[in-house]
Design a protein around this motif. Structure first.
Motif, short mmCIF file in Angstrom:
data_model
loop_
_atom_site.label_atom_id
_atom_site.label_comp_id
_atom_site.label_asym_id
_atom_site.label_seq_id
_atom_site.Cartn_x
_atom_site.Cartn_y
_atom_site.Cartn_z
N TYR A 1 3.22 5.78 -3.04
CA TYR A 1 4.41 6.45 -3.56
C TYR A 1 4.35 6.56 -5.08
CZ TYR A 1 9.09 6.95 -5.42
OH TYR A 1 10.16 7.36 -6.16
N LEU A 2 4.00 5.46 -5.76
CA LEU A 2 3.94 5.48 -7.22
C LEU A 2 2.89 6.47 -7.72
CD1 LEU A 2 4.30 1.71 -8.12
CD2 LEU A 2 6.01 3.52 -8.41
N ARG A 3 1.74 6.52 -7.06
CA ARG A 3 0.70 7.48 -7.45
C ARG A 3 1.22 8.91 -7.32
NH1 ARG A 3 -4.49 4.51 -4.73
NH2 ARG A 3 -4.84 3.10 -6.48
N TYR A 4 1.93 9.18 -6.23
CA TYR A 4 2.49 10.51 -6.02
C TYR A 4 3.56 10.82 -7.07
CZ TYR A 4 5.44 14.13 -4.04
OH TYR A 4 6.20 15.27 -3.87
N ARG A 5 4.47 9.89 -7.25
CA ARG A 5 5.62 10.10 -8.12
C ARG A 5 5.24 10.21 -9.60
NH1 ARG A 5 9.28 11.60 -10.54
NH2 ARG A 5 11.40 10.84 -10.59
N LEU A 6 4.21 9.48 -10.01
CA LEU A 6 3.86 9.41 -11.43
C LEU A 6 2.63 10.23 -11.81
CD1 LEU A 6 4.48 5.58 -11.87
CD2 LEU A 6 6.01 7.46 -12.50
N ARG A 7 2.13 11.02 -10.89
CA ARG A 7 0.89 11.76 -11.18
C ARG A 7 1.05 12.73 -12.34
NH1 ARG A 7 2.84 14.45 -6.70
NH2 ARG A 7 2.90 16.70 -6.90
N ALA A 8 2.20 13.36 -12.50
CA ALA A 8 2.41 14.28 -13.61
C ALA A 8 2.38 13.53 -14.95
CB ALA A 8 3.73 15.02 -13.46
N GLU A 9 2.96 12.35 -15.00
CA GLU A 9 2.95 11.56 -16.22
C GLU A 9 1.53 11.14 -16.58
OE1 GLU A 9 5.17 11.31 -13.86
OE2 GLU A 9 7.09 11.55 -14.86
N TRP A 10 0.76 10.71 -15.59
CA TRP A 10 -0.62 10.32 -15.86
C TRP A 10 -1.43 11.52 -16.32
CZ3 TRP A 10 -2.20 5.84 -17.09
CH2 TRP A 10 -1.59 4.70 -16.58
N HIS A 11 -1.17 12.67 -15.76
CA HIS A 11 -1.87 13.88 -16.18
C HIS A 11 -1.59 14.17 -17.65
CE1 HIS A 11 -3.87 17.71 -15.82
NE2 HIS A 11 -2.80 18.32 -16.30
N ARG A 12 -0.33 14.03 -18.06
CA ARG A 12 0.02 14.25 -19.47
C ARG A 12 -0.67 13.22 -20.38
NH1 ARG A 12 5.02 15.99 -17.27
NH2 ARG A 12 5.98 13.94 -17.39
N ILE A 13 -0.72 11.98 -19.94
CA ILE A 13 -1.39 10.94 -20.72
C ILE A 13 -2.87 11.29 -20.87
CG2 ILE A 13 -2.16 8.52 -20.68
CD1 ILE A 13 0.59 7.90 -19.34
N GLU A 14 -3.51 11.72 -19.78
CA GLU A 14 -4.92 12.10 -19.85
C GLU A 14 -5.13 13.25 -20.83
OE1 GLU A 14 -5.72 12.92 -15.76
OE2 GLU A 14 -6.39 10.87 -15.36
N GLN A 15 -4.25 14.22 -20.83
CA GLN A 15 -4.37 15.35 -21.75
C GLN A 15 -4.28 14.89 -23.20
OE1 GLN A 15 -1.24 17.89 -20.28
NE2 GLN A 15 -2.70 19.18 -19.17
N VAL A 16 -3.33 14.02 -23.49
CA VAL A 16 -3.18 13.50 -24.85
C VAL A 16 -4.43 12.74 -25.26
CG1 VAL A 16 -1.90 11.85 -26.28
CG2 VAL A 16 -0.66 13.44 -24.81
N LEU A 17 -4.94 11.90 -24.38
CA LEU A 17 -6.13 11.13 -24.71
C LEU A 17 -7.34 12.04 -24.93
CD1 LEU A 17 -5.74 8.10 -22.27
CD2 LEU A 17 -5.40 8.13 -24.75
N ARG B 1 0.83 -1.21 0.00
CA ARG B 1 0.00 0.00 0.00
C ARG B 1 0.86 1.26 0.00
NH1 ARG B 1 -4.02 -2.32 4.43
NH2 ARG B 1 -5.33 -3.56 3.04
N ILE B 2 1.92 1.24 0.77
CA ILE B 2 2.83 2.38 0.80
C ILE B 2 3.49 2.56 -0.56
CG2 ILE B 2 5.01 3.22 1.78
CD1 ILE B 2 4.04 1.92 4.46
N PHE B 3 3.89 1.47 -1.18
CA PHE B 3 4.53 1.55 -2.48
C PHE B 3 3.57 2.10 -3.54
CE2 PHE B 3 6.09 -0.65 -6.44
CZ PHE B 3 7.21 0.14 -6.59
N VAL B 4 2.32 1.64 -3.51
CA VAL B 4 1.33 2.14 -4.47
C VAL B 4 1.10 3.64 -4.25
CG1 VAL B 4 -1.12 2.03 -5.10
CG2 VAL B 4 0.21 -0.07 -4.89
#
Length: 64
Positions: A39-55, A34-37
């Protein structure tokens, strides 16, 4: 594709089953995961935001 010729589906299924079993039997493992997930959500949120924008752009233009 040729890359899939070396893919071992049996190994993958066994690895997934082993991980699930470890989570079911270990409170520490569940907490660690749970802690790792989180962390990943925090660390990768900018990348997911960019993916959402492209989509969204692709959806509005009908491309993709």
């Amino acid at each position: 594709p040729p890359i899939w010729t070396a893919f071992d589906g049996t190994w993958l299924a066994e690895a997934i089953d082993g991980n699930q079993q470890a989570r079911q039997t270990s409170t520490f493992r569940r907490m660690r995961d749970r802690i790792f997930v989180a962390y990943l959500r925090y660390r990768l949120r900018a990348e997911w935001h960019r993916i959402e924008q492209v989509l969204e752009r692709q959806g509005s233009t009908g491309a993709g």
